[in-house]
Motif scaffolding. Structure first.
Motif, short mmCIF file in Angstrom:
data_model
loop_
_atom_site.label_atom_id
_atom_site.label_comp_id
_atom_site.label_asym_id
_atom_site.label_seq_id
_atom_site.Cartn_x
_atom_site.Cartn_y
_atom_site.Cartn_z
N GLY A 193 -29.48 63.41 46.53
CA GLY A 193 -28.20 63.97 46.93
C GLY A 193 -28.36 65.38 47.46
N ARG A 194 -27.22 66.06 47.58
CA ARG A 194 -27.21 67.39 48.17
C ARG A 194 -28.07 68.39 47.39
N GLY A 195 -28.32 68.07 46.13
CA GLY A 195 -29.16 68.93 45.30
C GLY A 195 -30.58 69.04 45.82
N ALA A 219 -29.52 57.22 49.11
CA ALA A 219 -28.91 58.52 49.37
C ALA A 219 -27.41 58.50 49.12
N THR A 220 -26.82 59.70 49.00
CA THR A 220 -25.37 59.80 48.90
C THR A 220 -24.79 60.00 50.31
N ARG A 221 -23.50 59.87 50.40
CA ARG A 221 -22.86 60.06 51.70
C ARG A 221 -22.99 61.51 52.19
N ALA A 262 -29.47 53.82 54.02
CA ALA A 262 -29.85 54.08 52.63
C ALA A 262 -28.66 54.55 51.78
N GLN A 263 -27.47 54.59 52.38
CA GLN A 263 -26.31 55.14 51.64
C GLN A 263 -25.75 54.16 50.62
N ILE A 264 -25.58 54.66 49.42
CA ILE A 264 -24.97 53.88 48.34
C ILE A 264 -23.53 54.34 48.17
N GLY A 265 -22.63 53.40 47.93
CA GLY A 265 -21.27 53.81 47.58
C GLY A 265 -20.18 53.06 48.30
N GLN A 266 -18.98 53.56 48.14
CA GLN A 266 -17.78 52.91 48.68
C GLN A 266 -17.89 52.61 50.16
N THR A 267 -18.44 53.53 50.92
CA THR A 267 -18.58 53.30 52.35
C THR A 267 -20.05 53.05 52.72
N GLY A 268 -20.84 52.72 51.70
CA GLY A 268 -22.24 52.37 51.93
C GLY A 268 -22.56 51.05 51.26
N ILE A 282 -27.59 64.55 42.37
CA ILE A 282 -26.37 63.82 42.74
C ILE A 282 -25.29 64.11 41.70
N SER A 283 -24.10 64.47 42.15
CA SER A 283 -23.06 64.86 41.18
C SER A 283 -22.45 63.67 40.46
N GLY A 284 -22.38 62.49 41.14
CA GLY A 284 -21.81 61.31 40.50
C GLY A 284 -20.34 61.11 40.83
N ILE A 329 -16.93 59.39 42.19
CA ILE A 329 -16.48 58.00 42.00
C ILE A 329 -16.88 57.11 43.18
N GLN A 330 -16.83 57.69 44.41
CA GLN A 330 -17.17 56.87 45.59
C GLN A 330 -18.66 56.52 45.62
N HIS A 331 -19.48 57.31 44.94
CA HIS A 331 -20.90 56.97 44.83
C HIS A 331 -21.09 55.99 43.67
N LYS A 332 -20.41 56.28 42.59
CA LYS A 332 -20.55 55.46 41.37
C LYS A 332 -20.26 53.98 41.62
N ILE A 350 -31.18 63.40 37.13
CA ILE A 350 -31.72 64.76 37.02
C ILE A 350 -30.74 65.67 37.74
N ASN A 351 -30.19 66.64 37.01
CA ASN A 351 -29.20 67.53 37.61
C ASN A 351 -29.23 68.86 36.87
N LYS A 352 -29.12 69.94 37.60
CA LYS A 352 -29.22 71.25 36.93
C LYS A 352 -27.92 71.65 36.23
N GLY A 401 -31.96 70.05 34.54
CA GLY A 401 -33.02 70.94 35.03
C GLY A 401 -33.13 70.90 36.53
N ASP A 402 -34.08 71.69 37.04
CA ASP A 402 -34.28 71.80 38.49
C ASP A 402 -35.16 70.65 38.98
N LEU A 403 -34.62 69.84 39.87
CA LEU A 403 -35.37 68.68 40.36
C LEU A 403 -36.66 69.08 41.06
N ASN A 404 -36.68 70.28 41.65
CA ASN A 404 -37.89 70.71 42.35
C ASN A 404 -39.07 70.90 41.40
C1 LIG Z 1 -13.14 57.87 51.42
C2 LIG Z 1 -14.42 58.41 50.87
C3 LIG Z 1 -15.52 57.59 50.85
C4 LIG Z 1 -16.73 58.06 50.34
N1 LIG Z 1 -17.82 57.22 50.29
C5 LIG Z 1 -18.95 57.65 49.70
C6 LIG Z 1 -20.07 56.76 49.57
O1 LIG Z 1 -20.09 55.63 50.02
N2 LIG Z 1 -21.18 57.24 48.94
C7 LIG Z 1 -21.27 58.51 48.43
O2 LIG Z 1 -22.31 58.85 47.87
N3 LIG Z 1 -20.21 59.35 48.57
C8 LIG Z 1 -19.08 58.97 49.20
N4 LIG Z 1 -18.06 59.86 49.35
C9 LIG Z 1 -18.31 61.28 49.06
C10 LIG Z 1 -18.21 61.61 47.58
O3 LIG Z 1 -16.87 61.92 47.26
C11 LIG Z 1 -19.08 62.85 47.24
O4 LIG Z 1 -18.69 63.93 48.08
C12 LIG Z 1 -20.59 62.63 47.45
O5 LIG Z 1 -20.99 61.46 46.79
C13 LIG Z 1 -21.34 63.82 46.88
O6 LIG Z 1 -22.69 63.71 47.19
P1 LIG Z 1 -23.79 64.50 46.35
O7 LIG Z 1 -23.73 64.05 44.93
O8 LIG Z 1 -25.08 64.34 47.09
O9 LIG Z 1 -23.38 66.04 46.51
P2 LIG Z 1 -22.68 67.04 45.52
O10 LIG Z 1 -21.40 66.51 45.01
O11 LIG Z 1 -22.64 68.34 46.25
O12 LIG Z 1 -23.67 67.15 44.29
C14 LIG Z 1 -24.92 67.79 44.34
C15 LIG Z 1 -25.44 67.88 42.91
O13 LIG Z 1 -26.77 68.39 42.93
C16 LIG Z 1 -26.93 69.24 41.79
N5 LIG Z 1 -28.04 70.15 42.12
C17 LIG Z 1 -28.05 71.16 43.03
N6 LIG Z 1 -29.26 71.72 43.06
C18 LIG Z 1 -30.03 71.08 42.15
C19 LIG Z 1 -31.39 71.24 41.71
N7 LIG Z 1 -32.21 72.13 42.26
N8 LIG Z 1 -31.85 70.40 40.75
C20 LIG Z 1 -31.03 69.47 40.18
N9 LIG Z 1 -29.74 69.28 40.56
C21 LIG Z 1 -29.26 70.09 41.53
C22 LIG Z 1 -25.60 69.91 41.62
O14 LIG Z 1 -25.43 70.36 40.30
C23 LIG Z 1 -24.62 68.79 42.00
O15 LIG Z 1 -24.20 68.07 40.86
C24 LIG Z 1 -16.85 59.40 49.86
C25 LIG Z 1 -15.72 60.23 49.90
C26 LIG Z 1 -14.52 59.75 50.40
C27 LIG Z 1 -13.32 60.67 50.40
#
Ligand SMILES: Cc1cc2nc3c(=O)[nH]c(=O)nc-3n(C[C@H](O)[C@H](O)[C@H](O)COP(=O)(O)OP(=O)(O)OC[C@H]3O[C@@H](n4cnc5c(N)ncnc54)[C@H](O)[C@@H]3O)c2cc1C
Length: 324
Positions: A211-213, A236-238, A250-256, A269-271, A273-276, A288-290, A306-309
């Motif tokens: 994820g974005r982390g 991957a996340t969206r 590779a996208q998992i989730g509601q639109t993947g 990955i934050s977790g 609902i759309q990913h869950k 793994i999440n900090k 902790g830090d995924l890196n």
């Molecule tokens: C209609 C709709 C449909 C959607 N469909 C999907 C879908 O199909 N799939 C999907 O995934 N999302 C979907 N989303 C988006 C979803 O709501 C979230 O925005 C997305 O899943 C967040 O992705 P993420 O977890 O990568 O990013 P973030 O929410 O930004 O989370 C990043 C996480 O990384 C952690 N982090 C940061 N740095 C580090 C580090 N160094 N070490 C460890 N942890 C770290 C942070 O603490 C944070 O928890 C949809 C949204 C909408 C509105």
């Protein structure tokens, strides 16, 4: 005959999603006191008697084999329409996925039938099938019955488990269906592969999802190394797909995609609902999440704060060392 299922094959194998649909079709047909059959369409030499008959292990008693282009929807619609009209099936069942959705929708229009999509479970009730379908972002489930027949049921990807129910071979019947003119307009130019899409995440038993982390596109190298060591694939996340860090395949989730691996490991990955909704059926969830308050920990079997890196390279080394 009661339930007709479409089974997709590629390079001499049926995919997990199709085997799940065949198993579910056989289970439901039995509950209705009938039998299930499968349709396979292809023109390659890999569509052997043995391969088709192997669907018997998942409960199909009959397999209709039609020659036609592989991996395209309209030719399959033509074949299934003909089989249903000739042999009178009560239901057509699809395992989901883009092709399943397209064929199911086309067949529904062709037969003027009733359809339920994104089905997660099906039950037999008073001699008929009733499909369960989550609504309102999976916060509620509705039961959908069919006023007429045939009824079309399109599952959510991997909603049905592939269950080997015996070792009997299905009877293979060749059907010669003349394709409609418009059904031959689309042609398969080539099957493309892109980074991260060379392994089908729906079939992988181990997924390392980023994820974005991860911080940047290059961060996915950590996931690729770990997935390689574990013999799994990267998902991957969206958020990262939208950012162009990893391909949509590779996208998992509601639109993947919806996946159900044995092990799902979330890195940064934050977790949401759309990913869950796309990974909650994984057997074991490791995150793994900090951030100790990240929502993903609420549905993880094992959470590492902790830090995924720092953690992932060490984990990859440990897995490699363990494997010798
Ligand atoms: C209609 C709709 C449909 C959607 N469909 C999907 C879908 O199909 N799939 C999907 O995934 N999302 C979907 N989303 C988006 C979803 O709501 C979230 O925005 C997305 O899943 C967040 O992705 P993420 O977890 O990568 O990013 P973030 O929410 O930004 O989370 C990043 C996480 O990384 C952690 N982090 C940061 N740095 C580090 C580090 N160094 N070490 C460890 N942890 C770290 C942070 O603490 C944070 O928890 C949809 C949204 C909408 C509105």
């Amino acid at each position: 005959m009661t339930v007709l299922v479409y089974a997709l094959h590629y390079e001499g194998e049926f995919n997990k999603n199709s085997l799940g649909a065949v198993s579910e079709g056989a289970r439901l047909a039995k509950e209705l006191g009938g039998e299930a059959a499968a349709v396979v369409v292809g023109e390659g030499s890999d569509l052997t008697d043995e391969l088709c008959a192997s669907l018997g292990r998942y409960g199909a008693t009959k397999v209709y084999r039609a020659r036609g282009p592989e991996g395209l929807a309209q030719p399959v619609v033509d074949v299934m329409e003909r089989v249903i009209q000739d042999d009178g099936y009560r239901y057509a069942l699809f395992g989901g996925g883009l092709l399943g959705f397209e064929i199911g929708a086309g067949l529904t229009a062709r037969l003027n039938a009733g359809v339920t999509m994104e089905v997660t479970a099906v039950k037999a009730q008073d001699g008929k099938l009733v499909a369960e379908r989550p609504i309102l972002q999976d916060s509620a489930v509705v039961d959908v019955g069919y006023a007429g027949e045939p009824g079309i049921i399109i599952g959510r990807l991997n909603a049905f488990d592939a269950v080997e129910s015996g070792d009997s071979a299905a009877a293979v019947v060749d059907v010669d269906v003349e394709l409609r003119e418009h059904s031959t307009k689309a042609v398969m130019v080539r099957r493309g592969e892109q980074r991260g899409a060379d392994v089908n995440i729906e079939d992988a038993e181990v997924l390392v999802a980023g994820g974005r982390g991860l911080g940047k596109a290059e961060g996915f190298e950590l996931c690729e190394e770990l997935a390689g060591a574990l013999g799994g694939a990267v998902a991957a996340t969206r958020a990262v797909v939208d950012a162009g860090w990893y391909p949509y395949a590779a996208q998992i989730g509601q639109t993947g995609k919806t996946v159900a691996p044995k092990l799902y490991l979330a890195a940064g990955i934050s977790g949401a609902i759309q990913h869950k909704v796309g990974m909650q059926n994984a057997e074991n969830i490791v995150a793994i999440n900090k951030d100790p308050n990240a929502p993903i920990f609420e549905f993880s079997d094992l959470g590492v704060v902790g830090d995924l890196n720092k953690i992932i390279p060490k984990l990859t080394e440990a897995v490699k060392a363990r494997k010798g």
